[in-house]
Design a protein around this motif. Structure first.
Motif, PDB file in Angstrom:
ATOM      1  N   ILE A  26       0.844  -1.197   0.000  1.00 44.11           N
ATOM      2  CA  ILE A  26       0.000   0.000   0.000  1.00 44.11           C
ATOM      3  C   ILE A  26       0.879   1.246   0.000  1.00 44.11           C
ATOM      4  N   ALA A  27       1.870   1.252   0.878  1.00 49.71           N
ATOM      5  CA  ALA A  27       2.788   2.389   0.937  1.00 49.71           C
ATOM      6  C   ALA A  27       3.512   2.571  -0.390  1.00 49.71           C
ATOM      7  N   ASP A  28       3.942   1.465  -0.967  1.00 51.67           N
ATOM      8  CA  ASP A  28       4.660   1.533  -2.235  1.00 51.67           C
ATOM      9  C   ASP A  28       3.783   2.154  -3.320  1.00 51.67           C
ATOM     10  N   ALA A  29       2.509   1.776  -3.357  1.00 52.65           N
ATOM     11  CA  ALA A  29       1.596   2.296  -4.373  1.00 52.65           C
ATOM     12  C   ALA A  29       1.350   3.790  -4.201  1.00 52.65           C
ATOM     13  N   LEU A  30       1.317   4.261  -2.952  1.00 54.90           N
ATOM     14  CA  LEU A  30       1.000   5.663  -2.699  1.00 54.90           C
ATOM     15  C   LEU A  30       2.212   6.582  -2.773  1.00 54.90           C
ATOM     16  N   LEU A  31       3.361   6.095  -2.353  1.00 51.47           N
ATOM     17  CA  LEU A  31       4.527   6.957  -2.191  1.00 51.47           C
ATOM     18  C   LEU A  31       5.489   6.922  -3.367  1.00 51.47           C
ATOM     19  N   ASP A  32       5.449   5.875  -4.177  1.00 53.78           N
ATOM     20  CA  ASP A  32       6.394   5.753  -5.278  1.00 53.78           C
ATOM     21  C   ASP A  32       5.918   6.561  -6.485  1.00 53.78           C
ATOM     22  N   TYR A  33       6.792   6.671  -7.483  1.00 52.09           N
ATOM     23  CA  TYR A  33       6.471   7.347  -8.735  1.00 52.09           C
ATOM     24  C   TYR A  33       5.830   6.360  -9.709  1.00 52.09           C
ATOM     25  N   GLN A  34       4.975   6.889 -10.578  1.00 57.89           N
ATOM     26  CA  GLN A  34       4.356   6.075 -11.609  1.00 57.89           C
ATOM     27  C   GLN A  34       4.862   6.507 -12.988  1.00 57.89           C
ATOM     28  N   PHE A  35       4.987   5.543 -13.863  1.00 60.87           N
ATOM     29  CA  PHE A  35       5.388   5.860 -15.241  1.00 60.87           C
ATOM     30  C   PHE A  35       4.514   5.056 -16.190  1.00 60.87           C
ATOM     31  N   TRP A  36       3.776   5.763 -17.030  1.00 57.95           N
ATOM     32  CA  TRP A  36       2.942   5.133 -18.046  1.00 57.95           C
ATOM     33  C   TRP A  36       3.563   5.451 -19.400  1.00 57.95           C
ATOM     34  N   SER A  37       4.080   4.432 -20.044  1.00 60.45           N
ATOM     35  CA  SER A  37       4.776   4.635 -21.298  1.00 60.45           C
ATOM     36  C   SER A  37       3.813   5.070 -22.405  1.00 60.45           C
ATOM     37  N   PRO A  38       4.196   6.081 -23.192  1.00 61.15           N
ATOM     38  CA  PRO A  38       3.371   6.447 -24.350  1.00 61.15           C
ATOM     39  C   PRO A  38       3.214   5.301 -25.347  1.00 61.15           C
ATOM     40  N   ASN A  39       4.112   4.307 -25.255  1.00 62.82           N
ATOM     41  CA  ASN A  39       4.042   3.163 -26.161  1.00 62.82           C
ATOM     42  C   ASN A  39       3.236   2.004 -25.587  1.00 62.82           C
ATOM     43  N   ASP A  40       2.639   2.211 -24.429  1.00 62.02           N
ATOM     44  CA  ASP A  40       1.856   1.133 -23.836  1.00 62.02           C
ATOM     45  C   ASP A  40       0.699   0.767 -24.767  1.00 62.02           C
ATOM     46  N   PRO A  41       0.402  -0.521 -24.912  1.00 63.69           N
ATOM     47  CA  PRO A  41      -0.708  -0.927 -25.787  1.00 63.69           C
ATOM     48  C   PRO A  41      -2.048  -0.300 -25.390  1.00 63.69           C
ATOM     49  N   GLN A  42      -2.224  -0.026 -24.098  1.00 65.11           N
ATOM     50  CA  GLN A  42      -3.447   0.637 -23.659  1.00 65.11           C
ATOM     51  C   GLN A  42      -3.275   2.142 -23.876  1.00 65.11           C
ATOM     52  N   LYS A  43      -3.809   2.619 -25.002  1.00 65.96           N
ATOM     53  CA  LYS A  43      -3.606   4.013 -25.391  1.00 65.96           C
ATOM     54  C   LYS A  43      -4.567   4.976 -24.701  1.00 65.96           C
ATOM     55  N   ASN A  44      -5.587   4.454 -24.072  1.00 69.00           N
ATOM     56  CA  ASN A  44      -6.566   5.320 -23.435  1.00 69.00           C
ATOM     57  C   ASN A  44      -6.769   4.894 -21.983  1.00 69.00           C
ATOM     58  N   PRO A  45      -5.848   5.273 -21.105  1.00 69.06           N
ATOM     59  CA  PRO A  45      -6.014   4.916 -19.686  1.00 69.06           C
ATOM     60  C   PRO A  45      -7.364   5.407 -19.163  1.00 69.06           C
ATOM     61  N   TYR A  46      -7.968   4.581 -18.342  1.00 60.42           N
ATOM     62  CA  TYR A  46      -9.292   4.936 -17.827  1.00 60.42           C
ATOM     63  C   TYR A  46      -9.241   6.177 -16.947  1.00 60.42           C
ATOM     64  N   ASP A  47      -8.195   6.273 -16.121  1.00 54.52           N
ATOM     65  CA  ASP A  47      -8.182   7.319 -15.108  1.00 54.52           C
ATOM     66  C   ASP A  47      -6.770   7.892 -15.019  1.00 54.52           C
ATOM     67  N   ASP A  48      -6.437   8.492 -13.876  1.00 54.46           N
ATOM     68  CA  ASP A  48      -5.138   9.129 -13.693  1.00 54.46           C
ATOM     69  C   ASP A  48      -4.007   8.113 -13.851  1.00 54.46           C
ATOM     70  N   THR A  49      -2.889   8.600 -14.372  1.00 56.82           N
ATOM     71  CA  THR A  49      -1.708   7.746 -14.515  1.00 56.82           C
ATOM     72  C   THR A  49      -0.621   8.098 -13.509  1.00 56.82           C
ATOM     73  N   GLY A  50      -0.784   9.184 -12.767  1.00 63.72           N
ATOM     74  CA  GLY A  50       0.188   9.577 -11.746  1.00 63.72           C
ATOM     75  C   GLY A  50      -0.519  10.081 -10.506  1.00 63.72           C
ATOM     76  N   TRP A  51      -0.021   9.681  -9.335  1.00 64.96           N
ATOM     77  CA  TRP A  51      -0.644  10.110  -8.072  1.00 64.96           C
ATOM     78  C   TRP A  51       0.359  10.120  -6.922  1.00 64.96           C
ATOM     79  N   THR A  52       1.621  10.273  -7.188  1.00 69.38           N
ATOM     80  CA  THR A  52       2.659  10.180  -6.166  1.00 69.38           C
ATOM     81  C   THR A  52       2.362  11.137  -5.010  1.00 69.38           C
ATOM     82  N   PHE A  53       2.020  10.593  -3.840  1.00 65.20           N
ATOM     83  CA  PHE A  53       1.559  11.418  -2.728  1.00 65.20           C
ATOM     84  C   PHE A  53       2.598  12.427  -2.233  1.00 65.20           C
TER      85      PHE A  53
END
Length: 536
Positions: free
Chosen positions: A46-73
């Motif tokens: 849980i801590a890792d998910a909230l405190l770490d950085y997120q990176f969503w590659s522009p080359n990811d096959p999912q081109k339309n993320p449903y929601d936010d791609t970054g939330w680093t607390f």
């Protein structure tokens, strides 16, 4: 802010523990009282998910993320968090966090004048409303007192007893210094503004997070609808600041509301609908602001009121003539999706950024940004690309004038001696992407569209350079966002329209940018403080 992050983590099975002895690592020392989030426990994910950085590659096959791609607390809360890989940190004496997490506060020293450093703490606005009868001013310049450096915007408080202030400061986690006399710097009063939050009847979800933030921070406000504004031609008699949060609909729909055919659509608490809240009600949700309501809003600003708009409600103000010299741009599809981007303070004398650290992360849904101009109608100011000011072949935009040769060549006539300096055209002033081009003598020959110097847009915050732009989430390129204006103060006669291309109050995740809004409210009648006017 640190306490806020700690409190969030502590609610997840006491993830956070304060150190009794200072842990250390190669490049940093952590003082006693630091919080340690242990990763040798089942809930560490849980801590890792909230405190770490997120990176969503522009080359990811999912081109339309449903929601936010970054939330680093930590970034969203403007708090420094460091990953410690040395397991020795787990041997430091520590104890589990119990009860409510609060920052230490209270009054130290003696004297009848009290100082609070401007540090971007949201509790400052809470203090203002808790101590309504106190005399509070904001310092317009940095100053030193008792060996402590105080920043612009620091509170200078009089007219309150030390015991009352001490109790309030302890409750809010604010450190206060008592001194014998006020500093000899320019100051202006910080008043408890009368605030209204305006909503449409089309959607209130996104704007609801603004109301929650105001409730949590003890900021009283009146909740009004666009229909209320349409009926009130003297808004200044009731309000100093009107906030139109994001998510309430687009320009024309704000004005016109919903289609008026068929039956009225009531929103009222009745015996048949007992679960509908009483905070706001109407016999018919369909009517919108109307042009009368727009005129009432415009009059409110011109007579000295402050309008705050973010994202869609900023675009609304621009489209319907409530600001001058500002236009809005949206990045191309797939450039940004619910991302934290790095920002930079442009004008640290602006009250909007009092106490705000340079480089804070800001949330943007679609990469909106502003362009500013010294002429009516807005338009692009500075040129070329987000990577930096310079350019050449393959760069983000040339920094030389049109002329002979190619982008990297000097513009000169070949085979002839160079012109004497006195015959050369004056060098063109470098204009950055967040700036507007200066007014020239040529423009002044027909000055009708030129905005007077005291009415020109003032950029308080911009996006960082392209190579420093991404904080967390998805960013594809970003050259059409980098270095462009993110927060603009547009004076309109006696009042101000403060525009946010970012969403500074979003889902309780952007506590680090709340002060941009709260500072605007605290300094609503002195937003011109520290402003330097153009010579022409």
């Amino acid at each position: 802010m640190v306490a806020a992050v700690a409190a969030v983590a502590a609610r997840s099975r006491k993830l956070v523990t304060p150190a009794a002895e200072p842990p250390s690592r190669r490049v940093a020392d952590f003082p006693a009282g630091s919080y340690i989030v242990r990763m040798d426990q089942p809930f560490s994910r849980i801590a890792d998910a909230l405190l770490d950085y997120q990176f969503w590659s522009p080359n990811d096959p999912q081109k339309n993320p449903y929601d936010d791609t970054g939330w680093t607390f930590p970034e969203g809360f403007a708090v420094q968090a460091v990953r410690v890989t040395d397991p020795k940190v787990l041997t430091v004496a520590m104890a589990p966090v119990k009860g409510e997490v609060k920052a230490p506060g209270g009054v130290t020293g003696s004297g009848s004048t009290f100082l609070i450093n401007a540090n971007g703490d949201n509790a400052l606005i809470t203090l203002r409303y808790k101590l309504k009868s106190a005399d509070i001013s904001a310092a317009e310049e940095p100053f030193e007192s008792g060996g402590t450096q105080f920043k612009r915007g620091s509170f200078v408080i009089k007219g309150v007893s030390q015991s009352e202030l001490d109790a309030t400061a302890k409750d809010l986690g604010l450190k206060v210094t008592a001194v014998a006399a006020a500093p000899s710097v320019k100051m202006h009063p910080v008043r408890a503004a009368r605030v209204a939050i305006m909503h449409t009847w089309q959607s209130t979800q996104t704007e609801g997070w603004w109301r929650q933030a105001f409730d949590f921070n003890g900021i009283p406000f009146t909740y009004i609808s666009t229909q209320d504004v349409a009926k009130d031609n003297n808004l200044n008699a009731k309000y100093d600041v009107i906030i139109f949060g994001p998510g309430g609909g687009a320009g024309r729909s704000v004005i016109e509301g919903m289609p008026m055919w068929r039956n009225p659509i009531p929103w009222k608490n009745t015996p048949e609908t007992p679960n509908i809240g009483k905070i706001t009600q109407t016999d018919d949700m369909r009517p919108g602001l109307g042009y009368q309501g727009l005129e009432n809003l415009q009059r409110f600003v011109k007579n000295g009121g402050v309008y705050i708009g973010a994202v869609g409600s900023a675009q609304f103000a621009i489209d319907y003539g409530m600001s001058n010299g500002v236009s809005m741009s949206t990045a191309g599809r797939g450039t940004v999706t619910g991302t934290f981007l790095r920002t930079r303070v442009v004008d640290d004398a602006s009250p909007i950024v009092y106490g705000v650290s340079d480089g804070i992360a800001a949330y943007t849904d679609n990469g909106e940004s502003f362009n500013v101009s010294a002429t009516a109608g807005g338009g692009r100011g500075g040129g070329g690309g987000g990577g930096g000011a310079g350019a050449g072949r393959g760069g983000g935009g040339a920094n030389r004038e049109t002329g002979r040769g190619q982008p990297d060549d000097v513009d000169e006539v070949q085979g002839r001696p160079a012109l004497e300096d006195k015959f050369k055209a004056p060098p063109r002033v470098t204009v950055q992407p967040w700036q507007y081009a200066p007014v020239t003598d040529e423009m002044l020959r027909n000055p009708l569209a030129i905005i007077p110097p005291d009415q020109r847009p003032r950029v308080a915050l911009r996006y960082s350079a392209q190579n420093d732009l991404l904080v967390s989430g998805l960013l594809n390129g970003g050259g059409d966002i980098a270095q462009r204006a993110a927060v603009v103060d547009a004076p309109v006669e006696k009042g101000h329209v403060v525009l946010f291309s970012i969403n500074p109050i979003y889902r309780g995740e952007t506590i680090g940018t709340y002060p941009l809004v709260f500072n605007t409210i605290l300094n609503f009648d002195n937003l011109n403080a520290g402003r330097k006017l153009d010579a022409k």
